[in-house]
Write a protein that holds these residues in place. Structure first.
Motif, PDB file in Angstrom:
ATOM      1  N   SER A 291       0.817  -1.220   0.000  1.00 37.32           N
ATOM      2  CA  SER A 291       0.000   0.000   0.000  1.00 37.32           C
ATOM      3  C   SER A 291       0.846   1.263   0.000  1.00 37.32           C
ATOM      4  O   SER A 291       0.445   2.294  -0.537  1.00 37.32           O
ATOM      5  CB  SER A 291      -0.928   0.018   1.217  1.00 37.32           C
TER       6      SER A 291
ATOM      7  N   VAL B 102      -9.215   2.775   0.987  1.00 39.48           N
ATOM      8  CA  VAL B 102      -8.077   3.254   0.200  1.00 39.48           C
ATOM      9  C   VAL B 102      -8.097   2.531  -1.147  1.00 39.48           C
ATOM     10  O   VAL B 102      -7.610   1.400  -1.271  1.00 39.48           O
ATOM     11  CB  VAL B 102      -6.743   2.999   0.931  1.00 39.48           C
ATOM     12  N   ASP B 103      -8.654   3.174  -2.156  1.00 34.96           N
ATOM     13  CA  ASP B 103      -8.802   2.535  -3.456  1.00 34.96           C
ATOM     14  C   ASP B 103      -7.478   2.367  -4.190  1.00 34.96           C
ATOM     15  O   ASP B 103      -7.382   1.565  -5.121  1.00 34.96           O
ATOM     16  CB  ASP B 103      -9.775   3.334  -4.322  1.00 34.96           C
ATOM     17  N   THR B 104      -6.466   3.133  -3.811  1.00 35.95           N
ATOM     18  CA  THR B 104      -5.169   3.038  -4.495  1.00 35.95           C
ATOM     19  C   THR B 104      -4.317   1.881  -3.983  1.00 35.95           C
ATOM     20  O   THR B 104      -3.288   1.561  -4.588  1.00 35.95           O
ATOM     21  CB  THR B 104      -4.386   4.346  -4.321  1.00 35.95           C
ATOM     22  N   ALA B 105      -4.713   1.265  -2.888  1.00 33.55           N
ATOM     23  CA  ALA B 105      -3.934   0.158  -2.310  1.00 33.55           C
ATOM     24  C   ALA B 105      -4.298  -1.153  -2.996  1.00 33.55           C
ATOM     25  O   ALA B 105      -5.412  -1.327  -3.492  1.00 33.55           O
ATOM     26  CB  ALA B 105      -4.201   0.050  -0.812  1.00 33.55           C
TER      27      ALA B 105
ATOM     28  N   HIS C 298      -5.580  -4.899  -3.538  1.00 30.91           N
ATOM     29  CA  HIS C 298      -6.579  -5.711  -2.852  1.00 30.91           C
ATOM     30  C   HIS C 298      -5.973  -6.990  -2.296  1.00 30.91           C
ATOM     31  O   HIS C 298      -6.441  -7.511  -1.280  1.00 30.91           O
ATOM     32  CB  HIS C 298      -7.718  -6.070  -3.814  1.00 30.91           C
TER      33      HIS C 298
ATOM     34  N   ALA D 111      -7.273  -0.579   3.874  1.00 29.16           N
ATOM     35  CA  ALA D 111      -6.813  -1.068   2.573  1.00 29.16           C
ATOM     36  C   ALA D 111      -7.134  -2.554   2.454  1.00 29.16           C
ATOM     37  O   ALA D 111      -7.328  -3.249   3.445  1.00 29.16           O
ATOM     38  CB  ALA D 111      -5.308  -0.845   2.433  1.00 29.16           C
TER      39      ALA D 111
END
Length: 220
Positions: A105, A169-172, A174, A152
């Motif tokens: 992340s 946290v959409d940028t991290a 999955h 995340a």
């Protein structure tokens, strides 16, 4: 210190493997399929070895994600790690699967990582930063995740409406992608005084499959 790490994780729906040297990830491959861990892991390992241009005999350490995760998928990776370690005569290490998501992340401050635990629950842990786990892992309902910290991981995305969209946290990543897992392993292996965990599973609840008990007596 020369290291050539083969890393993989099967604790989530992602079957992921990577090869990393001392300075970079040489190859990585991931297939997301929650039902085919046993079928996909070995071919995925063969793929990354081929792309990296190395053989199993070149590997100096095996690293496997230790969960938490569902029993069936998790044991595929850990049994493979132990088998390869024995066959190659190299050490096998474990890293918490949530640690790999946290490391990937890149988040600087306190946050949570959550993955899908099924049964409408999440596996989660609290991190002071991308490298430092402060609490956990644990398993809880999404509504019971502590505080108002960012979250995340796939568990956050899955239960966005329960956790709160502003916390996700959409940028991290999955999933615990093996390139990240391998990079974290190399960092720990080459840092004096830092040790890795053994390749043992983190089970936070009992498996769904159990040995049946004695049949009930039937009286007329």
């Amino acid at each position: 210190m020369f290291v050539l790490v083969l890393a993989f994780d099967t604790a989530t729906p992602a079957v992921t493997a990577a090869v990393a040297g001392s300075d970079r990830v040489l190859a990585e491959s991931t297939v997301v399929d929650a039902r085919r861990h046993g079928e996909l892991l070995v071919p995925t390992i063969e793929t990354v070895l081929g792309e990296a241009g190395v053989t199993l005999g070149d590997i100096t350490a095996i690293v496997c994600g230790t969960g938490p995760g569902p029993y069936t998928g998790l044991r595929v990776g850990l049994m493979t790690a132990q088998a390869l370690s024995t066959a190659l005569g190299v050490p096998a290490h474990g890293i918490c699967t949530l640690d790999a998501v946290a490391y990937g992340s890149g988040l600087p401050g306190p946050f949570l990582v959550a993955t899908d635990a099924r049964r409408k629950e999440v596996f989660w842990a609290h991190y002071d930063d991308a490298r430092t786990r402060a609490h956990g892992p644990a398993v809880d309902l999404p509504k019971d995740l502590p505080g108002e910290l960012p979250v995340a991981g796939a568990g956050a995305a899955l239960y966005r409406d329960v956790i709160g969209a502003g916390r996700v946290v959409d940028t991290a990543p999955h999933y615990p992608f093996a390139g990240t897992l391998a990079s974290l392993a190399v960092e720990r292996l080459t840092t004096p005084g830092v040790t890795l965990d053994p390749p043992l599973p983190i089970y936070l609840r009992r498996p769904d499959a159990v040995v049946p008990g004695a049949p009930k007596k039937v009286t007329v």
